[in-house]
Write a protein that holds these residues in place. Sequence first.
Motif, PDB file in Angstrom:
ATOM      1  N   VAL A   1       0.869  -1.180   0.000  1.00 53.80           N
ATOM      2  CA  VAL A   1       0.000   0.000   0.000  1.00 53.80           C
ATOM      3  C   VAL A   1       0.904   1.227   0.000  1.00 53.80           C
ATOM      4  N   THR A   2       0.782   2.027  -1.057  1.00 57.38           N
ATOM      5  CA  THR A   2       1.568   3.254  -1.127  1.00 57.38           C
ATOM      6  C   THR A   2       0.753   4.270  -1.931  1.00 57.38           C
ATOM      7  N   THR A   3       1.390   5.343  -2.344  1.00 56.07           N
ATOM      8  CA  THR A   3       0.699   6.335  -3.170  1.00 56.07           C
ATOM      9  C   THR A   3       1.484   6.516  -4.464  1.00 56.07           C
ATOM     10  N   THR A   4       0.839   7.095  -5.456  1.00 59.66           N
ATOM     11  CA  THR A   4       1.540   7.283  -6.721  1.00 59.66           C
ATOM     12  C   THR A   4       2.780   8.160  -6.515  1.00 59.66           C
TER      13      THR A   4
ATOM     14  N   LEU B   1       6.595  -4.099   6.717  1.00 64.77           N
ATOM     15  CA  LEU B   1       7.650  -3.163   6.406  1.00 64.77           C
ATOM     16  C   LEU B   1       6.964  -1.814   6.259  1.00 64.77           C
ATOM     17  N   SER B   2       7.270  -0.900   7.162  1.00 66.11           N
ATOM     18  CA  SER B   2       6.587   0.390   7.116  1.00 66.11           C
ATOM     19  C   SER B   2       7.603   1.504   6.939  1.00 66.11           C
ATOM     20  N   ASP B   3       7.354   2.349   5.941  1.00 65.97           N
ATOM     21  CA  ASP B   3       8.255   3.467   5.680  1.00 65.97           C
ATOM     22  C   ASP B   3       7.419   4.748   5.615  1.00 65.97           C
ATOM     23  N   ALA B   4       7.685   5.666   6.539  1.00 66.92           N
ATOM     24  CA  ALA B   4       7.004   6.964   6.548  1.00 66.92           C
ATOM     25  C   ALA B   4       5.491   6.812   6.511  1.00 66.92           C
ATOM     26  N   SER B   5       4.985   5.856   7.270  1.00 65.07           N
ATOM     27  CA  SER B   5       3.547   5.609   7.292  1.00 65.07           C
ATOM     28  C   SER B   5       3.008   5.700   8.713  1.00 65.07           C
TER      29      SER B   5
ATOM     30  N   VAL C   1       4.216   2.243   2.317  1.00 71.88           N
ATOM     31  CA  VAL C   1       5.231   3.225   1.944  1.00 71.88           C
ATOM     32  C   VAL C   1       4.584   4.600   1.787  1.00 71.88           C
ATOM     33  N   GLY C   2       4.914   5.502   2.705  1.00 75.81           N
ATOM     34  CA  GLY C   2       4.471   6.892   2.575  1.00 75.81           C
ATOM     35  C   GLY C   2       2.969   7.080   2.644  1.00 75.81           C
ATOM     36  N   VAL C   3       2.274   6.252   3.413  1.00 77.90           N
ATOM     37  CA  VAL C   3       0.826   6.440   3.573  1.00 77.90           C
ATOM     38  C   VAL C   3       0.542   6.911   4.999  1.00 77.90           C
ATOM     39  N   LYS C   4      -0.094   8.072   5.104  1.00 83.32           N
ATOM     40  CA  LYS C   4      -0.338   8.705   6.399  1.00 83.32           C
ATOM     41  C   LYS C   4      -1.772   8.454   6.860  1.00 83.32           C
TER      42      LYS C   4
ATOM     43  N   VAL D   1      -8.846  -0.788   2.627  1.00 87.98           N
ATOM     44  CA  VAL D   1      -7.867   0.299   2.706  1.00 87.98           C
ATOM     45  C   VAL D   1      -8.648   1.599   2.795  1.00 87.98           C
ATOM     46  N   THR D   2      -8.466   2.323   3.891  1.00 85.63           N
ATOM     47  CA  THR D   2      -9.113   3.609   4.043  1.00 85.63           C
ATOM     48  C   THR D   2      -8.207   4.487   4.912  1.00 85.63           C
ATOM     49  N   THR D   3      -8.751   5.586   5.403  1.00 84.39           N
ATOM     50  CA  THR D   3      -7.966   6.445   6.286  1.00 84.39           C
ATOM     51  C   THR D   3      -8.728   6.620   7.586  1.00 84.39           C
TER      52      THR D   3
END
Lengths: 374, 374
Positions: free
Chosen positions: A349-352, B314-318, B333-336, B349-351
């Motif tokens: 799960v990431t963003t473009t 594996l979490s990066d900047a999330s 990856v990069g999901v806030k 998948v939501t926020t």
Amino acid sequence: MARLTTPLTDFYAVIPAGGIGSRLWPLSRADAPKFLHDLTGSGSSLLKDTWDRLAPLAGEQRVMVVTGRAHRAAVEEQLPELADLNVVLESEPRDSSAAIGLAAAILEKREPGVIIGSFAADHVIKGTRFFNMAVAEAVEAARAGFIATIGIVPTEPAIGFGYIHATEETELEGAPSALKVDSFVEKPNAHTAEEYVESGDYLWNAGMFITKAAVLLEELAKTQPELHAGVVALAEVWDDHAKRGPAVDKIWPTLKKIAIDYAVAEPAAAAGKLVVIPGEFDWDDVGDFASIAKLHSSGYKKDLAILGEGARVLSDASSGILITDTGRTIALVGVKDIVVVDTPDALLVTTTANAQKVKSVVDALRISGRDDVL
Amino acid sequence: MARLTTPLTDFYAVIPAGGIGSRLWPLSRADAPKFLHDLTGSGSSLLKDTWDRLAPLAGEQRVMVVTGRAHRAAVEEQLPELADLNVVLESEPRDSSAAIGLAAAILEKREPGVIIGSFAADHVIKGTRFFNMAVAEAVEAARAGFIATIGIVPTEPAIGFGYIHATEETELEGAPSALKVDSFVEKPNAHTAEEYVESGDYLWNAGMFITKAAVLLEELAKTQPELHAGVVALAEVWDDHAKRGPAVDKIWPTLKKIAIDYAVAEPAAAAGKLVVIPGEFDWDDVGDFASIAKLHSSGYKKDLAILGEGARVLSDASSGILITDTGRTIALVGVKDIVVVDTPDALLVTTTANAQKVKSVVDALRISGRDDVL
């Protein structure tokens, strides 16, 4: 220029099918690399699409695929018309100079004077007619002794591609649009990319090279003599099945890993031997999920692109791309520019905007010994 | 007030374990409702945590669970100390008035004059000592003939909870902090919620009710006479195993579906019979994934909370929350403020900001006949 209706008689297409496509993990894997996937929704893999473009140009019997031993079965299944003679198997990846150099050496030995064209197995092209026209011009330039590349006329200031700087016309017969290549430049930053595109003097480097096999080998001999000697020695015994195996085992692992751009294209450009044909067709190297999303958005960024047969997806106020092959029910709620890649043993799960960072995930997984999902 | 060390002798705890928790799909399902999940990382389910709070107060033999037939095995497995006598099975969900009303009727018949306390099976409470103190006061208020509730002292202007308005002191013996309930108010908007919290006159409605069983039944008889007659008729034959089944089959499906808040609490408040004990403990109804994320963030919103045994993440900047029980490798990856819920047959998948909208996914799935994943 007339539309091509018959194959170019002295032309041989070469498809190096090597790279895994790390930025497309977990879709692309060591055992299911990018070129084996249908990323366009065409119903066939990128490799098959590449074959379908090249076979009419070169003739079905004149398309060679260089790939890893592990992918032989998949490649042959996807390309039933591919002749045994035209399957070149690497015992391990040694980068593009070894792959293309070996193909050139084999083909030159079999058919002295042959013109070869090397095209990546995992790029997307739309606009076959313009592609064909560019190849035809490139073949003419190759026939005149040049190494020709096809550079894509940029449609935007992309920062994900390398560029080719070319301004000087060549007035080559049969290749009216050919330009002398001044230099290759690496992926620029956004500002520089804008300057490139505004100037009109830069084309995208799509990694396509069309040349007499002998000319390519000659250049390789100058810049990488050991590598050249290796591929020539392999080609000498290639069609002797008793000798091929032992030679591959002995020589292939010793070959230097270097991209064809560095070993051949850049030195040839510096020596004034490289020309570029501007290609007016849509091209993308589909290097990351953002580029796949763009490919499917048809310009409508607010939409969610869904790849995957029988996907059971519920999307609410979401955009980006979802790739799934698990058959699971997937709900996306209020996620914008999202990238979700759903496979049986791994989920991304990431963003473009973060699509390029996916490679670092693969690196991290490798470092931590998680090769089972790579 | 002294700390409780022995059970309250005339007190019986009732745990209605009914709601699925639609906003927690795909974690919560019809066959694996919210109360059976460990959402706190405590190692035990919300139901077990509820049991562990109540059993010391009431005594292990004096905790009743009202749940669906389908959950019997799971409930009994999680609560090995639960007596057969204290398992009340619903043939189908009929909302909280039927569930709590039936429990009250059964217990009043078995033990006239008993005080019951009803506590949801799927809420999270931290601070057992303050919870116990509040229950002890509530039991005293119940003994004096009131219906008592425990209202949570708000820690923020939450818009996801209902509120209780109460200002008038009662000076009840043994319940020094009890206040007369003026009214129950629905979930407010953000502005109103702020006014509520600033005023200091509002508490969160945590749906806890402590009362003599007879008083609750009396109120029910006034507002919902048919429902009252139904649960009393069921209670009459409940402990006669030959008669129970046929009575349940006949009566239960006819009972009106109505929340205890509407059938009993609000009318009792209007009649001045409801008091509230302010609870100074941490409480959450963990109604959506945002609330679970908050529960695990310990105030550090930039972190990613991970729930799931053996999760390979594996979490990066999330940041946000990831819940997984598939054993898959998951890369973020990069999901806030992301919410990812990964189950074998469904993925969400939501926020956190969209967490409340998950219910609409469940509604949409139901409408489209996808009950297999509900």
